[in-house]
Every structure is written in C-alpha cells, then in structure tokens.
Design a protein around this motif. Structure first.
Motif, mmCIF file in Angstrom:
data_model
loop_
_atom_site.group_PDB
_atom_site.id
_atom_site.type_symbol
_atom_site.label_atom_id
_atom_site.label_comp_id
_atom_site.label_asym_id
_atom_site.label_seq_id
_atom_site.Cartn_x
_atom_site.Cartn_y
_atom_site.Cartn_z
ATOM 1 N N UNK A 233 0.803 -1.226 0.000
ATOM 2 C CA UNK A 233 0.000 0.000 0.000
ATOM 3 C C UNK A 233 0.832 1.271 0.000
ATOM 4 N N UNK A 234 2.123 1.166 0.347
ATOM 5 C CA UNK A 234 2.926 2.382 0.479
ATOM 6 C C UNK A 234 4.391 2.078 0.233
ATOM 7 N N UNK A 235 5.152 3.128 -0.009
ATOM 8 C CA UNK A 235 6.601 3.009 -0.150
ATOM 9 C C UNK A 235 7.280 3.936 0.850
ATOM 10 N N UNK A 236 8.538 3.620 1.118
ATOM 11 C CA UNK A 236 9.397 4.495 1.910
ATOM 12 C C UNK A 236 10.751 4.547 1.211
ATOM 13 N N UNK A 237 11.696 5.271 1.795
ATOM 14 C CA UNK A 237 13.032 5.389 1.209
ATOM 15 C C UNK A 237 14.069 5.296 2.322
ATOM 16 N N UNK A 238 15.325 4.972 2.001
ATOM 17 C CA UNK A 238 16.378 5.028 3.013
ATOM 18 C C UNK A 238 16.459 6.441 3.600
ATOM 19 N N UNK A 239 16.558 6.525 4.911
ATOM 20 C CA UNK A 239 16.567 7.842 5.559
ATOM 21 C C UNK A 239 17.403 7.793 6.830
ATOM 22 N N UNK A 240 18.105 8.876 7.093
ATOM 23 C CA UNK A 240 18.889 9.007 8.321
ATOM 24 C C UNK A 240 18.009 9.529 9.444
ATOM 25 N N UNK A 267 21.808 5.573 -8.194
ATOM 26 C CA UNK A 267 21.446 6.367 -9.357
ATOM 27 C C UNK A 267 19.934 6.260 -9.590
ATOM 28 N N UNK A 268 19.283 7.401 -9.636
ATOM 29 C CA UNK A 268 17.840 7.430 -9.829
ATOM 30 C C UNK A 268 17.040 7.212 -8.555
ATOM 31 N N UNK A 269 17.744 6.964 -7.430
ATOM 32 C CA UNK A 269 17.056 6.710 -6.164
ATOM 33 C C UNK A 269 16.929 7.963 -5.312
ATOM 34 N N UNK A 270 16.406 7.771 -4.107
ATOM 35 C CA UNK A 270 16.212 8.853 -3.148
ATOM 36 C C UNK A 270 16.896 8.500 -1.841
ATOM 37 N N UNK A 271 17.440 9.478 -1.182
ATOM 38 C CA UNK A 271 18.040 9.305 0.138
ATOM 39 C C UNK A 271 17.723 10.533 0.970
ATOM 40 N N UNK A 272 17.089 10.319 2.120
ATOM 41 C CA UNK A 272 16.745 11.437 3.006
ATOM 42 C C UNK A 272 17.738 11.513 4.154
ATOM 43 N N UNK A 273 18.220 12.717 4.448
ATOM 44 C CA UNK A 273 19.192 12.900 5.529
ATOM 45 C C UNK A 273 18.796 14.103 6.366
#
Length: 477
Positions: A233-240, A267-273
């Motif tokens: 139902x949902x996605x998340x991303x790698x995050x600090x 490449x083409x991904x997301x990373x939250x910090x």
C-alpha cells in the motif's frame, strides 16, 4: 516472594482478549433490563455531527467487522462475561446472551448497512446503521456501540488526511509540471511511534493511505494487506535519523553524511538525511553545498534534506533558498523554480496550517511545491479524538411486538447541535448530493439506497480492496 507467599497468592485466571462480549462499556451490560419492554427491533446509526471539517471520509468499518464482528461467540464466552461482569458490579443478561451460541451458532444476529468505504460525504450524513435480526435481542444494537463506534478513528484520520491532500493538490496544480504523479507521495506518515498502541498505528496508518502512498508506519501497510487486499500500500526510502548522524560526533558530521551517501545513494534513487543535528545552515552551505556537492551530483541520487528543528515555514524557506544557491534550479513550464539534484522534506511541526504557511513561503520565492514534501507524525495519527468530527452512534427507532413503531431521538435544549435523528435511516444520492431518508417502518426495501448491507448474522457480505476505496476518495476531491 517467599514460597509461603506464593502459596497464599490468589490464582488469577486471565480474561480472554478475544471475547467480544467483554468489549463493551460496563454500563451497557445492564441495558438489556432498561429498554422499554416489548421491543423486538432496535436500529441505531453513526454519523459525524460536524467538527473540524465539513466533509467526512468513510473508512475502517471493514477492518472492525472482519477482525472482531465475525468472531463466533461460544457458551464459554457467555459464562466468562457473566462471571466477570458480576464481579465488576453490573447485571449481565445471561439467558438472552446464551441465544447467540445456542440459537445462532455463535454468529451475532445483527445487520449493518453502510456507505461504501472511501465515500466523501457532508457531515450529518449517516455513515452506517445497525439493526438486530433476532427479535429477542434488540439490546445488542447498543451493546456493541463501543466496538463499532471506534470506527471514528480511521474515519477521522482519513478525513484529516483527505483535506490536507486538497491543500497540497491545489498548490501542485499551480506550481508543478507533474501534479498527479507527485501528489501521492507528498504527505508521508511519521506517526507510528507517537500513537497509543500497535493497533492504533495499524488503523491510523491504513486510514492515511486511503489518500497517500508514502508511509513509515508499516503496521498500516500490514493491515491493508490483511484486510483490504493491498499487496503493498505504500513506499518508503532510506533515511537518516539524528542518532545515525550524531553517532559520528560533531567533528564527524561530514563523514556521517558521506557514509550515508555512499552506502545508500543509488542512481535514480532517493536518500533522506536529517541535517539539523548541529547547525543546519552550515550543513546546507558548507557540507552539502560545498564539501559533498559534487559527490551528491555524481551519485545520481536525489538527496532529500530534512531541516526539522525551528519554525517550519522559516526552516523550509531557508533550506530551499540555500540549496538553490548551491545546486542551481530549473524553471518549469509554469514559471516556478525546481531544485537540481536535491529536495526537502519537513518532518517537524507539520499540520494543515503549517503546510499552508510553507507553501505560501516557497511560492513567494518562486519555488514549485515539487521541491518539498511533508512528514506528519503525532498530528496525523494522534492529535485527533472522537470530537474532532463529533462522531456519534445513536438509537433512532424501535419496533414493538404489537407492531407499534417508535422514532427515538435526543434533543437537549442546552445543546441543539446534539439533536439526533429518528426513524429507520437510509441515504440516497439526488442530483449529486447525499440526502438522508427517515422511514417510519422497519419493512422497507430502501429504494435507490447509497448504503449497502455489509454485514449480517456474523458474516461480512461485501469487501472492498484498497484500490477501490482510494478511487472513491479521489472522486470526492
């Protein structure tokens, strides 16, 4: 505790957590002996009487029905409830309750009709009705009020999330080249740790996902897979988080960021910090915008900076502007600036009002909402209560054995807003508007009804998947 103390300690037999007869308000238990004698049918309804929002999103009943109301009541459950409530000080209707396992095979003799989940309706529109199907057990309609009325929580979370979605949608339509693609991921659920229980996280998290597709509350994802046939139902991303940054020490802040970028950037991904552990402006200008700038660009990752601490609108505005000066921008077709290589997510102090303020601040500076997403925690899943939308469950009609019909309502002169509806209620759609029907008989076929019979005699009759629920909610926009 000594052996003697252990021998003298009372033996406490746990009460079953699956016995739904125990899941009621204590004062409800004796109501079987208080209603006007001779009744064979009761009906009640649930509605939002008004509140923070003018329209309400129906959601969450299917979970309650499948999780709890399909439970088969055994004689053991009845006797357990009788003993426990007797010790508790209230009179339990033992003989009547034994009819459930002995006559109905443990199936609850109730019928529930409801508007389809995902429907967006004006307040004061009945969302569901409950009627008994065994003439000997009309009191069951009220007995299960507490369990059924808990639908207020997913209704209220879904409603708040839906209204915030409209704010974000309008801003994206003004400023973004791809509003439909971006909208589902603009309000991310950060609320799991801030709610009162695991079940609250599941129910509230699922309710938010009626409107959006980003969440860190995995309990909601699990609930939707199990009860609404949603594979993911949902996605998340790698995050600090702050601990993953501060574990490197203040002098190692740049190393912490570089390590996260190398370990998780794709490449083409997301990373939250999160970048405010020490000095946000220094992190933006000198670390991300200078020391690591080329590494960010070369990684091909879209770096998502989380400012966090401080006034949300001020922090986001500063962050966007500093990042623009370091990474540059591209002008979209609507004349708004879009950051290169980087984005921003604000996860502190987010609510409907702060979202409006952030949108206004960045638009003033010529930036598209494409650049910013929001993470909402306690305000999304916990800072609501039953009075947010003033959800109420009220008895509205009785039928007696001699055929007499009685409309039932309350009308307190000290609070006219609590005047309840009477009659056997239904909802129809006329000229695109929801209209409440109030019948004066239980013998009606509900012509043209917008409601559906979703539960009868212990069985859920209609199940919607999440995709269908989401489509209905989107139509209400």
């Amino acid at each position: 505790m000594t052996q003697t103390q252990e021998q003298l300690a009372p033996i406490i037999i746990p009460l079953s957590e699956e016995n739904i007869l125990l899941d009621t308000d204590s004062y409800k238990v004796s109501h079987a002996f208080q209603y006007k004698p001779g009744a064979v049918r009761h009906t009640a309804y649930l509605e939002s009487r008004g509140g923070r929002y003018a329209r309400t999103v129906m959601f969450g009943l299917q979970y309650i029905l499948k999780r709890w109301m399909e439970t088969r009541v055994t004689e053991a459950m009845v006797y357990e409830a009788a003993e426990a409530f007797g010790q508790h000080g209230v009179t339990f209707p033992l003989e009547q309750m034994l009819r459930i396992p002995q006559v109905h095979g443990g199936r609850l003799p109730l019928e529930i009709r409801a508007l389809p989940e995902g429907s967006v309706v004006p307040v004061r529109t009945p969302l569901m009705t409950v009627t008994n199907t065994d003439p000997e057990l009309p009191f069951l309609v009220g007995y299960f009020e507490a369990l059924l009325e808990r639908v207020w929580y997913p209704i209220t979370v879904a409603t708040q999330s839906w209204h915030i979605k409209q704010i974000i949608k309008e801003a994206l339509e003004r400023t973004s080249d791809h509003p439909e693609a971006e909208l589902p991921y603009k309000l991310h659920d950060f609320g799991s740790r801030g709610v009162s229980s695991a079940e609250s996280a599941a129910i509230g998290g699922a309710a938010h996902l009626v409107n959006f597709q980003g969440s860190d509350t995995f309990a909601g994802v699990r609930m939707l897979r199990n009860y609404y046939r949603a594979p993911m139902a949902a996605v998340s991303i790698p995050a600090a988080e702050h601990s993953t940054v501060t574990s490197w020490g203040k002098e190692g802040e740049v190393d912490a960021y570089r390590h996260a970028l190398k370990a998780l950037g794709t490449k083409g991904g997301l990373l939250a910090v999160v970048s405010d552990s020490y000095d946000l402006k220094n992190a933006l200008s000198n670390i991300w915008g200078d020391a690591l700038r080329q590494e960010v660009i070369d990684s091909g990752t879209t770096l998502v900076i989380r400012p966090d601490s401080g006034n949300p609108a001020d922090m986001v505005r500063m962050t966007v502007n500093v990042l623009a000066s370091r990474f540059g921008t591209t002008l979209n077709s609507k004349g708004y600036k879009v950051l290169n290589n980087v984005r921003v997510i604000q996860g502190d102090g987010i609510n409907a009002e702060s979202i409006r303020e952030i949108i206004a601040a960045i638009e003033t500076d010529g930036f598209s909402l494409t650049n910013v997403a929001f993470g909402m925690g306690g305000a999304l899943l916990q800072q609501v209560d039953r009075d947010t939308q003033r959800v109420a469950y009220k008895l509205s009609a009785e039928l007696f054995g001699d055929g007499t019909f009685m409309g039932v309502y309350k009308d307190p002169i000290t609070d006219p807003g609590k005047r309840s509806k009477d009659g056997v209620l239904d909802v129809v759609i006329e000229d695109g508007k929801y209209v409440t029907r109030q019948y004066q008989t239980f013998d009606t076929t509900f012509p043209g009804s917008a409601m559906r019979t979703v539960y009868r005699d212990g069985e859920v009759l209609i199940e919607d998947d999440l995709e269908t629920v989401r489509a209905r909610a989107a139509l209400g926009s």
